[in-house]
Scaffold this motif. Sequence first.
Motif, PDB file in Angstrom:
ATOM      1  N   ALA A  78      28.695  60.258  17.254  1.00 38.70           N
ATOM      2  CA  ALA A  78      29.975  59.544  17.295  1.00 38.70           C
ATOM      3  C   ALA A  78      30.827  59.998  18.483  1.00 38.70           C
ATOM      4  O   ALA A  78      31.668  59.250  18.978  1.00 38.70           O
ATOM      5  CB  ALA A  78      30.740  59.749  15.992  1.00 38.70           C
ATOM      6  N   ALA A  79      30.574  61.216  18.948  1.00 38.36           N
ATOM      7  CA  ALA A  79      31.274  61.699  20.141  1.00 38.36           C
ATOM      8  C   ALA A  79      30.518  61.328  21.411  1.00 38.36           C
ATOM      9  O   ALA A  79      31.122  60.918  22.400  1.00 38.36           O
ATOM     10  CB  ALA A  79      31.456  63.212  20.067  1.00 38.36           C
ATOM     11  N   TYR A  80      29.172  61.458  21.376  1.00 42.42           N
ATOM     12  CA  TYR A  80      28.413  61.507  22.630  1.00 42.42           C
ATOM     13  C   TYR A  80      27.452  60.337  22.866  1.00 42.42           C
ATOM     14  O   TYR A  80      26.778  60.302  23.864  1.00 42.42           O
ATOM     15  CB  TYR A  80      27.643  62.837  22.701  1.00 42.42           C
TER      16      TYR A  80
ATOM     17  N   ASP B  56      27.468  60.665  11.799  1.00 37.71           N
ATOM     18  CA  ASP B  56      27.797  61.918  12.490  1.00 37.71           C
ATOM     19  C   ASP B  56      28.148  62.978  11.450  1.00 37.71           C
ATOM     20  O   ASP B  56      28.831  62.689  10.469  1.00 37.71           O
ATOM     21  CB  ASP B  56      28.992  61.641  13.417  1.00 37.71           C
TER      22      ASP B  56
ATOM     23  N   PRO C 108      34.368  64.098  15.416  1.00 36.82           N
ATOM     24  CA  PRO C 108      32.912  63.969  15.485  1.00 36.82           C
ATOM     25  C   PRO C 108      32.282  65.113  16.276  1.00 36.82           C
ATOM     26  O   PRO C 108      32.927  65.703  17.145  1.00 36.82           O
ATOM     27  CB  PRO C 108      32.720  62.640  16.220  1.00 36.82           C
TER      28      PRO C 108
ATOM     29  N   VAL D  34      37.913  56.556  15.098  1.00 35.22           N
ATOM     30  CA  VAL D  34      37.083  57.772  15.044  1.00 35.22           C
ATOM     31  C   VAL D  34      36.308  57.863  13.718  1.00 35.22           C
ATOM     32  O   VAL D  34      35.074  57.987  13.734  1.00 35.22           O
ATOM     33  CB  VAL D  34      37.923  59.043  15.305  1.00 35.22           C
TER      34      VAL D  34
ATOM     35  N   TYR E  82      38.158  62.663  21.610  1.00 33.65           N
ATOM     36  CA  TYR E  82      37.134  63.129  20.664  1.00 33.65           C
ATOM     37  C   TYR E  82      35.873  62.264  20.714  1.00 33.65           C
ATOM     38  O   TYR E  82      34.867  62.608  20.112  1.00 33.65           O
ATOM     39  CB  TYR E  82      37.683  63.111  19.228  1.00 33.65           C
ATOM     40  N   THR E  83      35.976  61.097  21.373  1.00 31.54           N
ATOM     41  CA  THR E  83      34.824  60.171  21.424  1.00 31.54           C
ATOM     42  C   THR E  83      34.545  59.786  22.877  1.00 31.54           C
ATOM     43  O   THR E  83      34.656  58.602  23.250  1.00 31.54           O
ATOM     44  CB  THR E  83      35.120  58.895  20.603  1.00 31.54           C
TER      45      THR E  83
ATOM     46  N   ALA F 161      32.648  56.580  23.944  1.00 32.35           N
ATOM     47  CA  ALA F 161      33.165  55.229  23.663  1.00 32.35           C
ATOM     48  C   ALA F 161      33.622  54.629  24.991  1.00 32.35           C
ATOM     49  O   ALA F 161      34.521  55.164  25.644  1.00 32.35           O
ATOM     50  CB  ALA F 161      34.322  55.297  22.671  1.00 32.35           C
TER      51      ALA F 161
ATOM     52  N   ARG G   7      33.524  55.297  13.594  1.00 29.84           N
ATOM     53  CA  ARG G   7      32.392  55.669  14.459  1.00 29.84           C
ATOM     54  C   ARG G   7      31.564  56.780  13.797  1.00 29.84           C
ATOM     55  O   ARG G   7      30.334  56.773  13.865  1.00 29.84           O
ATOM     56  CB  ARG G   7      32.938  56.145  15.812  1.00 29.84           C
TER      57      ARG G   7
END
Length: 494
Positions: free
Chosen positions: A168-170, A158, A164, A149, A202-203, A206, A152
């Motif tokens: 980094a999340a989306y 981010d 994030p 995380v 949270y990601t 990914a 990223r």
Amino acid sequence: MRTHTLTQLQRIFFGLALAFITLINNNCTNRSTSGESDLDIVILNGRVIDPESGLDAVRNIGISEGKIHKLTTKVISGKTMIDATGLVVSPGFIDIHQHGQDAENYRYKVMDGVTTVLELEMGTSDVDRWYSERESKAIINHGVSVGHVPLRIDLMDDPGGFAPLADAAYREATVEEIEHLKQAIEHGLDRGGIGVGFGLMYTPAASHWEILEMFRAAAKYNAPCYVHIRYAGLKEPNSCIAALGEVITASAVSGAPLHVVHVTSIGFSQTPMMLQMIAEAKLRGLDVTVECYPYPATQTLIESAIYDGDWRGSWGIDYSDLQWIETGERLTERTFNEYRKRGGMVIAHSIPEEIVKSTISNPDVIIASDGMLSEGKGHPRGVGSFARLLGKYVREEKIISLNEGIKKITLMPAQRLEKIAPVFKNKGRICVGADADITIFDSERIIDQATYEEPALYSRGIHYVLVNGVVVVKEGVLVENVYPGKGVRGEVRE
Ligand SMILES: [Zn+2]
């Protein structure tokens, strides 16, 4: 003929002697002894419980140079004497899941009997910086993983911190970005990161392939992957069962060991099914471990991806089950939307109490806190998890025995970590040669005091805590201005 027989007898004798020495030396390395007069600290007459050897008897312990040098029924003396009559002397507790890694959090941890705290789920993007920031400044031993995380977050610039909030999340990673993340994980492991952290919920962007590639990087080092899996709750197709399937597959395909974090706050009423899958994966030869915290409520950032989508339907809860940490109030649809725009920590009362109990009683499950306190605010798990396990669930509710409870917070976490970080072979145990990380408590009085409304209350019943042979809690009171905590890390390769 006669000579031959003697030789055989001698062989048997030496063989047995060697086997005995191997047996008593099992797992505790760096053994040495010193004269009694050299002992820095002696702990007298405590009920010593060592979950590895099964020892549960009154013994005296002699400590010098940060290590246990004597474990004996004989009377011994040293420069400092601690009378542990009527108290339990346990290996110091190891918290395998602790986010709060600053002086404030460390104080609450040692007052809960913890001697080593590890940020493994989220980890860090810079292993060297993380350790150097804490060097010679920590009351408690501490360690970190390299985290997917934070890597990223850095890579995609981010604006988030702990979790994030944007790309980094989306945003899906490109092939080049996945390669970059892989190399960054390998670099973190080369610098002694204790495995690889993942927060897949949270990601969400990914991809499954990206995660598998990260597991492949971890597998090169036989490094455990500590994972907050992709989905929580019951609703298909994005259920906790599908999410657990993803990481068990990644572990089987890559060969990397897997550790599933806070299983009850992912599985809710389906936690027993997740535990069944983990037990079955172990039967097939996979290296999988699992942990939970001893509370029926979760905590995270309200603005994170975790609260995207139909969380009410998936988790089987409503707005009124959410509690805003800053004020302690329960939420409504209106206040939920308001606070989501503003951002901050929210508690969700989402785990059935029977699930907390059945999970604690499962012999495969390690207990960890997932703790994070900020200026006295936060979930009580960051303050009272260990005293709560031993007070509420061991003594009051008799869900498990005292020895089983101690094993879940000492030996089991040490064994999970000792392959990636051999320093843990000398932790989580009371034996000659072990690090003098020791917690002395009253098993009749130990209890948590932290609540959801008032979390910043130290646990009760912890009399002494030693970190590397230095007293950090004395007669139930925190010792100020001592920093014996060491950075615990894996092998540094470059
Ligand atoms: Zn988590």
